[in-house]
Design a protein around this motif. Structure first.
Motif, PDB file in Angstrom:
ATOM      1  N   GLY A 123       0.781  -1.225   0.000  1.00  0.00           N
ATOM      2  CA  GLY A 123       0.000   0.000   0.000  1.00  0.00           C
ATOM      3  C   GLY A 123       0.815   1.278   0.000  1.00  0.00           C
ATOM      4  O   GLY A 123       0.330   2.318  -0.429  1.00  0.00           O
ATOM      5  N   GLU A 124       2.073   1.197   0.482  1.00  0.00           N
ATOM      6  CA  GLU A 124       2.893   2.398   0.571  1.00  0.00           C
ATOM      7  C   GLU A 124       4.208   2.273  -0.199  1.00  0.00           C
ATOM      8  O   GLU A 124       4.511   3.091  -1.058  1.00  0.00           O
ATOM      9  CB  GLU A 124       3.190   2.715   2.045  1.00  0.00           C
ATOM     10  CG  GLU A 124       1.957   3.005   2.869  1.00  0.00           C
ATOM     11  CD  GLU A 124       2.241   3.075   4.365  1.00  0.00           C
ATOM     12  OE1 GLU A 124       3.415   3.268   4.757  1.00  0.00           O
ATOM     13  OE2 GLU A 124       1.283   2.923   5.139  1.00  0.00           O
ATOM     14  N   THR A 125       4.993   1.237   0.130  1.00  0.00           N
ATOM     15  CA  THR A 125       6.327   1.103  -0.454  1.00  0.00           C
ATOM     16  C   THR A 125       6.270   0.885  -1.962  1.00  0.00           C
ATOM     17  O   THR A 125       6.945   1.593  -2.728  1.00  0.00           O
ATOM     18  CB  THR A 125       7.087  -0.060   0.219  1.00  0.00           C
ATOM     19  OG1 THR A 125       7.106   0.172   1.637  1.00  0.00           O
ATOM     20  CG2 THR A 125       8.503  -0.172  -0.314  1.00  0.00           C
ATOM     21  N   MET A 126       5.478  -0.081  -2.414  1.00  0.00           N
ATOM     22  CA  MET A 126       5.443  -0.388  -3.849  1.00  0.00           C
ATOM     23  C   MET A 126       4.855   0.752  -4.682  1.00  0.00           C
ATOM     24  O   MET A 126       5.435   1.100  -5.714  1.00  0.00           O
ATOM     25  CB  MET A 126       4.731  -1.712  -4.091  1.00  0.00           C
ATOM     26  CG  MET A 126       5.598  -2.878  -3.610  1.00  0.00           C
ATOM     27  SD  MET A 126       4.790  -4.481  -3.635  1.00  0.00           S
ATOM     28  CE  MET A 126       4.503  -4.732  -5.363  1.00  0.00           C
ATOM     29  N   PRO A 127       3.737   1.370  -4.278  1.00  0.00           N
ATOM     30  CA  PRO A 127       3.230   2.493  -5.076  1.00  0.00           C
ATOM     31  C   PRO A 127       4.219   3.653  -5.178  1.00  0.00           C
ATOM     32  O   PRO A 127       4.229   4.381  -6.164  1.00  0.00           O
ATOM     33  CB  PRO A 127       1.951   2.910  -4.343  1.00  0.00           C
ATOM     34  CG  PRO A 127       1.483   1.653  -3.694  1.00  0.00           C
ATOM     35  CD  PRO A 127       2.761   0.965  -3.260  1.00  0.00           C
ATOM     36  N   ALA A 128       5.077   3.817  -4.178  1.00  0.00           N
ATOM     37  CA  ALA A 128       6.074   4.896  -4.213  1.00  0.00           C
ATOM     38  C   ALA A 128       7.199   4.601  -5.202  1.00  0.00           C
ATOM     39  O   ALA A 128       8.001   5.481  -5.496  1.00  0.00           O
ATOM     40  CB  ALA A 128       6.649   5.108  -2.815  1.00  0.00           C
ATOM     41  N   ARG A 129       7.249   3.365  -5.725  1.00  0.00           N
ATOM     42  CA  ARG A 129       8.306   2.978  -6.668  1.00  0.00           C
ATOM     43  C   ARG A 129       7.745   2.776  -8.075  1.00  0.00           C
ATOM     44  O   ARG A 129       8.029   1.809  -8.749  1.00  0.00           O
ATOM     45  CB  ARG A 129       9.011   1.718  -6.184  1.00  0.00           C
ATOM     46  CG  ARG A 129       9.793   1.980  -4.881  1.00  0.00           C
ATOM     47  CD  ARG A 129      10.698   0.866  -4.482  1.00  0.00           C
ATOM     48  NE  ARG A 129      11.499   0.283  -5.517  1.00  0.00           N
ATOM     49  CZ  ARG A 129      12.652   0.778  -6.000  1.00  0.00           C
ATOM     50  NH1 ARG A 129      13.136   1.891  -5.527  1.00  0.00           N
ATOM     51  NH2 ARG A 129      13.310   0.138  -6.943  1.00  0.00           N
TER      52      ARG A 129
END
Length: 167
Positions: A123-129
């Motif tokens: 929800g946070e780490t992957m969308p930021a990449r």
């Protein structure tokens, strides 16, 4: 990213249009930045079509034409999905072994905190990449796209395209 960048459709709508006109059955889309919301619900609470698709994918993962029978995968406990915007609002369950295996590994490692850790990652780490969805259809559903994989990169494809134009 240079390998998969040419296969990025401008939106899910464009991928559907290509599917109708050229029978394109595989593509990559990038949700609008900041629009993704990772969701978790018990697998039994998924709608009937998603449960049917999940069962078909589960069965396909069980077979191999070239090797001995594989160890059966355990039935998914949860349905993991993304709600996002890509030329309209959409929600797709992730029909990929990676998220289910990540949950199993997190459960071993973190116990009852597994869903919290998984939700932070997806929800946070992957969308930021620069999260992208690999979308595909199945023979039984040739006009229905499902998420069959996730791609992410530290590079923004739009920035990469601008760099290529400089040369």
């Amino acid at each position: 990213m240079r390998i998969w960048q040419p296969f990025i459709a401008t939106s899910l709508k464009q991928l559907h249009e290509d599917n109708r006109t050229t029978n394109r059955s595989l593509g990559i889309i990038r949700p609008d930045p900041g629009s993704t919301k990772f969701r978790v619900k018990p697998a039994k609470d998924a709608n009937a079509e998603d449960r049917d698709l999940a069962e078909q994918v589960h069965q396909m993962q069980q077979s191999s034409l070239l090797e001995d029978a594989l160890t059966p995968l355990e039935k998914p406990e949860f349905a993991f999905s993304y709600r996002y915007i890509s030329a309209g609002k959409h929600e797709h369950i992730i029909h990929d072994w990676e998220v289910q295996e990540a949950y199993r590994q997190y459960k071993r490692r973190y116990g009852t905190d597994a869903l919290d850790h998984l939700t932070r990652m997806y929800g946070e780490t992957m969308p930021a990449r620069n999260l992208h969805f690999v979308m595909g259809t199945m023979a039984a559903h040739p006009r229905t796209f499902i998420v069959i994989g996730l791609l992410r990169s530290g590079l923004d494809p739009a920035e990469l395209a601008k760099q290529v134009e400089l040369f």
